[in-house]
Design a protein around this motif. Structure first.
Motif, PDB file in Angstrom:
ATOM      1  N   ALA A 102       0.777  -1.273   0.775  1.00  0.00           N
ATOM      2  CA  ALA A 102       0.016  -0.149   0.029  1.00  0.00           C
ATOM      3  C   ALA A 102       0.835   1.013   0.100  1.00  0.00           C
ATOM      4  O   ALA A 102       0.396   2.249  -0.751  1.00  0.00           O
ATOM      5  CB  ALA A 102      -1.026   0.358   1.234  1.00  0.00           C
ATOM      6  N   SER A 103       1.973   1.543   0.653  1.00  0.00           N
ATOM      7  CA  SER A 103       3.083   2.399   0.563  1.00  0.00           C
ATOM      8  C   SER A 103       3.377   2.430  -0.464  1.00  0.00           C
ATOM      9  O   SER A 103       3.841   3.696  -0.760  1.00  0.00           O
ATOM     10  CB  SER A 103       3.821   1.817   1.550  1.00  0.00           C
ATOM     11  OG  SER A 103       5.194   3.376   2.124  1.00  0.00           O
ATOM     12  N   SER A 104       3.674   1.142  -0.942  1.00  0.00           N
ATOM     13  CA  SER A 104       4.134   1.716  -2.805  1.00  0.00           C
ATOM     14  C   SER A 104       3.324   2.600  -3.476  1.00  0.00           C
ATOM     15  O   SER A 104       3.689   3.046  -4.256  1.00  0.00           O
ATOM     16  CB  SER A 104       5.216   0.335  -3.201  1.00  0.00           C
ATOM     17  OG  SER A 104       6.139  -0.634  -2.191  1.00  0.00           O
ATOM     18  N   LEU A 105       2.409   1.330  -3.428  1.00  0.00           N
ATOM     19  CA  LEU A 105       1.275   2.273  -4.817  1.00  0.00           C
ATOM     20  C   LEU A 105       1.198   3.470  -4.247  1.00  0.00           C
ATOM     21  O   LEU A 105       1.247   4.529  -5.094  1.00  0.00           O
ATOM     22  CB  LEU A 105      -0.228   1.533  -4.433  1.00  0.00           C
ATOM     23  CG  LEU A 105      -1.321   1.862  -5.261  1.00  0.00           C
ATOM     24  CD1 LEU A 105      -0.998   1.526  -6.475  1.00  0.00           C
ATOM     25  CD2 LEU A 105      -2.872   1.286  -4.954  1.00  0.00           C
ATOM     26  N   PHE A 106       0.831   3.818  -2.821  1.00  0.00           N
ATOM     27  CA  PHE A 106       0.351   5.852  -2.773  1.00  0.00           C
ATOM     28  C   PHE A 106       2.162   6.315  -3.047  1.00  0.00           C
ATOM     29  O   PHE A 106       1.860   7.488  -3.757  1.00  0.00           O
ATOM     30  CB  PHE A 106       0.515   5.745  -1.023  1.00  0.00           C
ATOM     31  CG  PHE A 106       0.903   7.049  -0.992  1.00  0.00           C
ATOM     32  CD1 PHE A 106      -0.243   7.794  -0.898  1.00  0.00           C
ATOM     33  CD2 PHE A 106       1.987   7.860  -0.034  1.00  0.00           C
ATOM     34  CE1 PHE A 106      -1.269   9.288  -0.310  1.00  0.00           C
ATOM     35  CE2 PHE A 106       1.928   8.860   0.282  1.00  0.00           C
ATOM     36  CZ  PHE A 106       0.716   9.688   0.273  1.00  0.00           C
ATOM     37  N   ASN A 107       3.073   5.905  -2.259  1.00  0.00           N
ATOM     38  CA  ASN A 107       4.951   6.938  -3.263  1.00  0.00           C
ATOM     39  C   ASN A 107       4.827   6.858  -4.154  1.00  0.00           C
ATOM     40  O   ASN A 107       5.900   7.503  -5.203  1.00  0.00           O
ATOM     41  CB  ASN A 107       5.648   5.615  -3.001  1.00  0.00           C
ATOM     42  CG  ASN A 107       5.642   6.233  -1.202  1.00  0.00           C
ATOM     43  OD1 ASN A 107       5.344   7.556  -0.988  1.00  0.00           O
ATOM     44  ND2 ASN A 107       5.862   5.174  -0.573  1.00  0.00           N
ATOM     45  N   GLU A 108       4.169   5.687  -5.391  1.00  0.00           N
ATOM     46  CA  GLU A 108       4.088   5.527  -6.697  1.00  0.00           C
ATOM     47  C   GLU A 108       3.273   7.067  -7.420  1.00  0.00           C
ATOM     48  O   GLU A 108       3.644   6.842  -8.552  1.00  0.00           O
ATOM     49  CB  GLU A 108       4.552   4.676  -7.249  1.00  0.00           C
ATOM     50  CG  GLU A 108       5.501   3.512  -7.054  1.00  0.00           C
ATOM     51  CD  GLU A 108       5.551   2.020  -7.737  1.00  0.00           C
ATOM     52  OE1 GLU A 108       4.591   1.872  -7.043  1.00  0.00           O
ATOM     53  OE2 GLU A 108       6.721   1.170  -7.112  1.00  0.00           O
ATOM     54  N   SER A 109       2.726   7.180  -7.045  1.00  0.00           N
ATOM     55  CA  SER A 109       1.033   8.464  -7.892  1.00  0.00           C
ATOM     56  C   SER A 109       1.063   9.223  -7.776  1.00  0.00           C
ATOM     57  O   SER A 109       2.403  10.057  -7.180  1.00  0.00           O
ATOM     58  CB  SER A 109       0.218   7.956  -6.458  1.00  0.00           C
ATOM     59  OG  SER A 109      -0.573   6.494  -6.295  1.00  0.00           O
TER      60      SER A 109
END
Length: 151
Positions: A102-109
């Motif tokens: 979830a953190s990666s998805l957020f940071n790549e947005s």
């Protein structure tokens, strides 16, 4: 003829079509019980109990929770606001308590999606990671369709 086992179906009542010689039930009339004009004591007691419960429920209602305060904007030069959007995103995701995916998805947005996700308030529920993933996916679609401002 009960067969070899001796089993036979139980008697289940009168045959269809009218009973034991008393005529068809369709020919019988139903007379309601005599009425005194008002509700019975049992009905009155039930209504009184329902009104008492309803009154207690109305007293127990609390005001709805205030919406989460929007995230502070980036305002250089003002000490309490002098935090870059990237730093705000890092701080928010660290405080959110979500898993790595979830953190990666957020940071790549895109930044507009990150800021909109933070403006929606904290992620809550029994699975904050799932809440954040659903929020980011919804906001990415809105961003792709032109529904989010570019900030």
């Amino acid at each position: 003829s009960s067969g070899a086992s001796g089993w036979r179906p139980p008697d289940v009542g009168p045959p269809l079509g009218g009973g034991f010689g008393g005529g068809s039930p369709r020919n019988q009339t139903y007379a309601p019980p005599p009425s005194s004009g008002g509700p019975s004591d049992a009905v009155s007691a039930a209504l009184q109990a329902m009104r008492a419960i309803e009154g207690n429920l109305k007293r127990q209602r609390v005001a709805p929770a205030a919406p989460a305060a929007p995230a502070m904007p980036y305002m250089p030069g003002i000490p309490s606001y002098d935090v870059s959007p990237a730093q705000r995103c890092s701080d928010w995701i660290a405080a959110a308590g979500v898993d790595g995916a979830a953190s990666s998805l957020f940071n790549e947005s895109p930044l507009a999606v990150k800021l909109a996700a933070m403006d929606a308030g904290p992620v809550t529920g029994s699975n904050p990671s799932a809440c954040l993933v659903a929020r980011v996916i919804r906001l990415k679609k809105a961003h792709r369709d032109g529904g989010l401002p570019n900030r």
